[in-house]
Design a protein around this motif. Structure first.
Motif, PDB file in Angstrom:
ATOM      1  N   CYS A 173     -22.130  50.795   8.522  1.00  0.00           N
ATOM      2  CA  CYS A 173     -20.969  50.657   7.939  1.00  0.00           C
ATOM      3  C   CYS A 173     -20.250  49.469   8.151  1.00  0.00           C
ATOM      4  CB  CYS A 173     -20.156  51.815   8.185  1.00  0.00           C
ATOM      5  SG  CYS A 173     -19.591  51.940   9.865  1.00  0.00           S
ATOM      6  N   ASP A 174     -21.017  48.284   8.399  1.00  0.00           N
ATOM      7  CA  ASP A 174     -20.457  47.005   8.716  1.00  0.00           C
ATOM      8  C   ASP A 174     -19.522  47.021   9.781  1.00  0.00           C
ATOM      9  OD1 ASP A 174     -22.511  45.875   6.962  1.00  0.00           O
ATOM     10  OD2 ASP A 174     -21.117  46.450   5.285  1.00  0.00           O
ATOM     11  N   HIS A 231     -12.931  46.220  11.845  1.00  0.00           N
ATOM     12  CA  HIS A 231     -12.897  46.425  10.084  1.00  0.00           C
ATOM     13  C   HIS A 231     -14.100  47.131   9.955  1.00  0.00           C
ATOM     14  CE1 HIS A 231     -15.228  42.825   9.179  1.00  0.00           C
ATOM     15  NE2 HIS A 231     -14.268  41.936  10.071  1.00  0.00           N
ATOM     16  N   PHE A 232     -14.473  47.853   9.012  1.00  0.00           N
ATOM     17  CA  PHE A 232     -15.598  48.485   8.477  1.00  0.00           C
ATOM     18  C   PHE A 232     -15.605  48.946   7.098  1.00  0.00           C
ATOM     19  CE2 PHE A 232     -14.460  53.320   9.776  1.00  0.00           C
ATOM     20  CZ  PHE A 232     -13.395  53.124   9.211  1.00  0.00           C
ATOM     21  N   HIS A 233     -16.837  49.618   6.688  1.00  0.00           N
ATOM     22  CA  HIS A 233     -16.911  50.148   5.258  1.00  0.00           C
ATOM     23  C   HIS A 233     -16.564  51.666   5.739  1.00  0.00           C
ATOM     24  CE1 HIS A 233     -18.513  51.590   1.617  1.00  0.00           C
ATOM     25  NE2 HIS A 233     -19.067  50.489   1.336  1.00  0.00           N
ATOM     26  N   PRO A 234     -15.272  52.057   5.174  1.00  0.00           N
ATOM     27  CA  PRO A 234     -14.928  53.461   5.370  1.00  0.00           C
ATOM     28  C   PRO A 234     -15.600  54.452   4.800  1.00  0.00           C
ATOM     29  CG  PRO A 234     -13.365  52.609   3.690  1.00  0.00           C
ATOM     30  CD  PRO A 234     -14.429  51.391   4.320  1.00  0.00           C
ATOM     31  N   VAL A 235     -16.097  54.382   3.747  1.00  0.00           N
ATOM     32  CA  VAL A 235     -17.116  55.217   2.914  1.00  0.00           C
ATOM     33  C   VAL A 235     -18.334  55.640   3.511  1.00  0.00           C
ATOM     34  CG1 VAL A 235     -17.806  56.065   0.700  1.00  0.00           C
ATOM     35  CG2 VAL A 235     -15.575  55.325   0.808  1.00  0.00           C
ATOM     36  N   ALA A 285     -12.638  39.945  -3.604  1.00  0.00           N
ATOM     37  CA  ALA A 285     -12.697  38.604  -4.527  1.00  0.00           C
ATOM     38  C   ALA A 285     -13.752  37.836  -3.650  1.00  0.00           C
ATOM     39  CB  ALA A 285     -11.734  37.747  -4.399  1.00  0.00           C
ATOM     40  N   ARG A 286     -14.673  36.807  -4.260  1.00  0.00           N
ATOM     41  CA  ARG A 286     -15.616  35.852  -3.538  1.00  0.00           C
ATOM     42  C   ARG A 286     -14.742  34.608  -3.691  1.00  0.00           C
ATOM     43  NH1 ARG A 286     -19.022  39.581  -5.728  1.00  0.00           N
ATOM     44  NH2 ARG A 286     -20.881  39.857  -4.441  1.00  0.00           N
ATOM     45  N   LEU A 287     -14.619  33.824  -2.344  1.00  0.00           N
ATOM     46  CA  LEU A 287     -14.042  32.588  -2.237  1.00  0.00           C
ATOM     47  C   LEU A 287     -15.245  31.522  -2.483  1.00  0.00           C
ATOM     48  CD1 LEU A 287     -12.031  33.237   0.883  1.00  0.00           C
ATOM     49  CD2 LEU A 287     -11.423  33.487  -1.411  1.00  0.00           C
ATOM     50  N   ARG A 288     -14.789  30.304  -2.385  1.00  0.00           N
ATOM     51  CA  ARG A 288     -15.676  29.004  -2.489  1.00  0.00           C
ATOM     52  C   ARG A 288     -16.387  28.752  -1.099  1.00  0.00           C
ATOM     53  NH1 ARG A 288     -12.944  28.049  -6.983  1.00  0.00           N
ATOM     54  NH2 ARG A 288     -13.977  28.365  -8.986  1.00  0.00           N
ATOM     55  N   SER A 289     -15.668  29.312  -0.049  1.00  0.00           N
ATOM     56  CA  SER A 289     -16.345  29.070   1.313  1.00  0.00           C
ATOM     57  C   SER A 289     -15.816  30.062   1.983  1.00  0.00           C
ATOM     58  CB  SER A 289     -15.283  27.849   1.820  1.00  0.00           C
ATOM     59  OG  SER A 289     -13.976  28.119   1.783  1.00  0.00           O
ATOM     60  N   ALA A 290     -16.354  30.294   3.393  1.00  0.00           N
ATOM     61  CA  ALA A 290     -16.146  31.529   4.014  1.00  0.00           C
ATOM     62  C   ALA A 290     -14.693  31.895   4.288  1.00  0.00           C
ATOM     63  CB  ALA A 290     -16.701  31.486   5.378  1.00  0.00           C
ATOM     64  N   PRO A 291     -14.428  33.205   4.323  1.00  0.00           N
ATOM     65  CA  PRO A 291     -13.082  33.883   4.460  1.00  0.00           C
ATOM     66  C   PRO A 291     -12.735  33.769   5.925  1.00  0.00           C
ATOM     67  CG  PRO A 291     -14.534  35.672   4.418  1.00  0.00           C
ATOM     68  CD  PRO A 291     -15.245  34.486   4.145  1.00  0.00           C
ATOM     69  N   PRO A 292     -11.318  33.786   6.392  1.00  0.00           N
ATOM     70  CA  PRO A 292     -11.203  34.136   7.788  1.00  0.00           C
ATOM     71  C   PRO A 292     -11.914  35.063   8.280  1.00  0.00           C
ATOM     72  CG  PRO A 292      -9.068  33.605   6.440  1.00  0.00           C
ATOM     73  CD  PRO A 292     -10.393  33.749   5.462  1.00  0.00           C
ATOM     74  N   TRP A 297     -14.877  40.951   3.449  1.00  0.00           N
ATOM     75  CA  TRP A 297     -15.881  41.723   2.448  1.00  0.00           C
ATOM     76  C   TRP A 297     -17.310  41.647   2.773  1.00  0.00           C
ATOM     77  CZ3 TRP A 297     -16.312  41.010  -3.370  1.00  0.00           C
ATOM     78  CH2 TRP A 297     -17.075  42.173  -3.745  1.00  0.00           C
ATOM     79  N   PRO A 298     -17.957  42.293   3.679  1.00  0.00           N
ATOM     80  CA  PRO A 298     -19.221  41.906   3.790  1.00  0.00           C
ATOM     81  C   PRO A 298     -20.303  42.017   2.685  1.00  0.00           C
ATOM     82  CG  PRO A 298     -18.344  42.977   5.854  1.00  0.00           C
ATOM     83  CD  PRO A 298     -17.334  43.124   4.849  1.00  0.00           C
ATOM     84  N   ASP A 299     -20.022  43.102   1.962  1.00  0.00           N
ATOM     85  CA  ASP A 299     -20.900  43.263   0.650  1.00  0.00           C
ATOM     86  C   ASP A 299     -20.508  42.243  -0.359  1.00  0.00           C
ATOM     87  OD1 ASP A 299     -22.042  45.577   1.838  1.00  0.00           O
ATOM     88  OD2 ASP A 299     -20.772  46.737   0.191  1.00  0.00           O
ATOM     89  N   GLY A 300     -19.631  41.433  -0.305  1.00  0.00           N
ATOM     90  CA  GLY A 300     -19.460  40.244  -1.107  1.00  0.00           C
ATOM     91  C   GLY A 300     -19.961  38.919  -0.483  1.00  0.00           C
ATOM     92  N   GLY A 301     -20.973  39.154   0.520  1.00  0.00           N
ATOM     93  CA  GLY A 301     -21.822  37.913   1.001  1.00  0.00           C
ATOM     94  C   GLY A 301     -20.728  37.043   2.011  1.00  0.00           C
TER      95      GLY A 301
END
Ligand code: FAD
Ligand code: FES
Length: 509
Positions: free
Chosen positions: A116-117, A174-178, A254-261, A278-282
């Motif tokens: 669950c990341d 943080h995790f993937h709750p489902v 969302a996906r950014l153009r660079s890594a998120p915080p 959001w790990p599933d967003g790469g």
């Protein structure tokens, strides 16, 4: 254009479970397969009890599936007020119950091999304005006194915009709750437990040393104890409808153009903005949540809420794409603390509600308290969360004013129903209370094709009037937060029965 569904409910290969269609006997039954219900069920099964979980929709499909997915004892700026209002022992109980829940979740992730990341990260409240730093400093002093891992920092290096400072709780998660809930359900079954989806409970009764529930799907369960983990209890033997208020909030992925915080942030506000990776967003995925309002507020419940979030996201980050948008609901309590424990006027029924949008940790803490009560084990936090309390004088005042508001809504809505719009005015894609010949005021939706779908405007819970939610195309009840689809089917309780279908040619169907 982003997809309109919760980012956590997009996996195609999930296990589904049969509806309950026969009678079952168990040691304990749990109603609701969100984080609170499934954690309770698993903790009891680990103690050797046979447990049945009954879920109206699907595992994790309630608020747990619409959360931000932060697992932390940092719930905005609450601890200074909590100490002032409830005293240090109660504030310490809340803080420690939630911090221990952070640890319990990590140990359950490990024990159930949940993919669950789950990621340890700091939780930070940030101040955009130096005028908010005094509040952060006071909160830091309070949180430190309560033994929480709190610290003040200036400019975190991973934020792309300037802030005045931040309050950091280290080593949160943080995790993937489902996916986490799916792992809890699998583990429960491996221990001899049972899960039934599409099994809405429509009745609960205690008979001596047994509790019996009946599901709309046809079956029933009799057990020694019942845990009602339905976000708001659908049975009201403890005044929970009067002691809580429903609120909604909106999320976008969302996906950014660079890594998120890397950290999990929430603004001291206003406006309150919460975000996390959001790990599933790469490598560039990020989730934003905000725009809270009371359920059933027709003026605010529209797609503009997501528009505001997207506008803020673009202002503060270099956004590439918006991928998902959703909304979810939680309940707040009159005195700021959840209600957890034995439901008043019952012997064997336990409830948990009022998590103030922090129920991943609060719900896990509640599960620990409720399972200890079932097992007869003393729990150091149970007293502070006791479900039957009314609260302090401020809480009593709030309950009175909230219920006066509900009464006004009840009366005001009746008056509004006297002057509905003409049906012919309804535009494609729009829902509203309309006047229909022979049927009085009805809740009607006109599909883009022009077809009309009409249902009764009277909430099947306690009779308030439903309102159109233009963001989610649903009928929402302001009184206690029940929600219905365009076809009148229950999306979320406490209502258990659908809105009656209205045949506009010939009255009620
Ligand atoms: C937008 C938003 C963001 C949030 N972010 C966070 C966060 O980052 N961290 C955090 O800690 N908390 C967060 N929360 C709060 C948290 O998500 C919830 O408090 C928590 O998920 C509640 O879990 P639960 O199991 O009690 O309820 P739910 O997940 O709602 O589960 C209740 C289940 O009961 C079922 N049910 C209802 N009635 C019946 C019935 N009659 N019969 C059978 N089943 C029934 C429902 O279908 C549902 O699946 C957030 C809340 C919102 C609204
Ligand atoms: S939710 Fe209670 S009256 Fe509608």
């Amino acid at each position: 254009m982003s997809e309109r569904r919760p980012v956590w409910l997009t996996d195609a290969d999930r296990t589904s479970y049969e509806p309950l269609s026969r009678s079952r006997i168990a040691d304990a039954l749990v109603v609701g397969a969100g984080i609170t219900g499934l954690t309770s069920a698993l903790l009891l099964a680990r103690e050797g009890l046979e447990v049945v979980v009954l879920e109206a929709a699907g595992v994790g499909s309630g608020t747990t599936g619409g959360t931000t997915g932060k697992v932390t004892s940092q719930h905005g700026l609450i601890y200074r007020d909590m100490i002032e209002r409830h005293g240090e022992p109660v504030a310490r109980a809340y803080a420690q119950a939630n911090q221990q829940a952070v640890e319990l979740i990590e140990s359950l992730v490990r024990d159930t091999d949940a993919r669950c990341d789950h990621t340890r990260a700091s939780a930070l409240v940030f101040a955009l304005d130096s005028g908010q730093m005094g509040d952060l400093e006071a909160e830091h002093a309070a949180a430190s006194r309560l033994g929480l891992p709190s610290g003040l920092i200036d400019q975190p290096t991973d934020l792309p915009f300037q802030i005045a400072g931040a309050l950091e709780f280290t080593d949160q998660a943080h995790f993937h709750p489902v996916r986490y809930c799916d792992a809890l359900a699998r583990e429960l079954i491996s221990l001899g437990g049972h899960v039934h989806e599409q099994s809405r409970i429509i009745g609960l009764a205690e008979h001596g040393d047994r509790v019996e529930v009946h599901a709309a799907s046809g079956g029933s369960v009799t057990a020694g104890h019942a845990i009602v983990a339905t976000l708001l209890p659908f049975i009201d033997r403890g005044g929970f409808f009067a002691k809580t208020r429903p609120g909604r909030a909106y999320g976008i992925a969302a996906r950014l153009r660079s890594a998120p915080p890397a950290g999990m942030y929430i603004g001291a506000g206003p406006p309150v903005r919460s975000f996390r990776p959001w790990p599933d967003g790469g490598d560039t995925g990020i989730i934003f949540v905000g725009e809270s309002h009371e359920t059933g507020d027709e003026e605010k419940a529209n797609p503009g809420r997501w528009g505001e979030l997207e506008r803020w996201a673009r202002e503060h980050f270099d956004v590439d794409t918006f991928d998902y948008r959703w909304s979810a609901q939680d309940y707040s309590t009159a005195d700021g603390l959840p209600y957890v424990g034995r439901s008043p006027l019952t012997d064997r029924t336990l409830v948990a509600t009022g998590f103030h949008k922090w129920g991943l940790s609060n719900g896990t803490a509640a599960a620990r308290i409720m399972t200890d009560l079932v097992l007869g084990v003393s729990n150091p936090f149970a007293e502070s969360f006791e479900a039957g309390r009314i609260g302090d004088a401020r809480a009593v005042k709030k309950i009175i004013s909230d219920n006066a508001k509900v009464a006004r809504m009840f009366v005001g809505d009746r008056v509004e129903r006297l002057s509905p719009r003409p049906l012919a005015d309804l535009r494609p894609g729009e829902g509203a209370l309309v006047r229909a010949d022979g049927s009085g005021t009805v809740a009607a939706y006109r599909a883009p094709s022009g077809e009309i779908q009409a249902v009764s405007a009277t909430c099947t819970h306690l009779g308030c009037t439903v309102h159109w939610n233009d963001a989610e195309n649903s009928w929402d009840c302001q009184c206690h937060g029940s929600r219905f689809g365009r076809d009148g089917q229950v999306l979320s309780g406490p209502a258990a029965e659908p809105l009656e279908t209205v045949d506009l040619d010939g009255g009620s169907a």
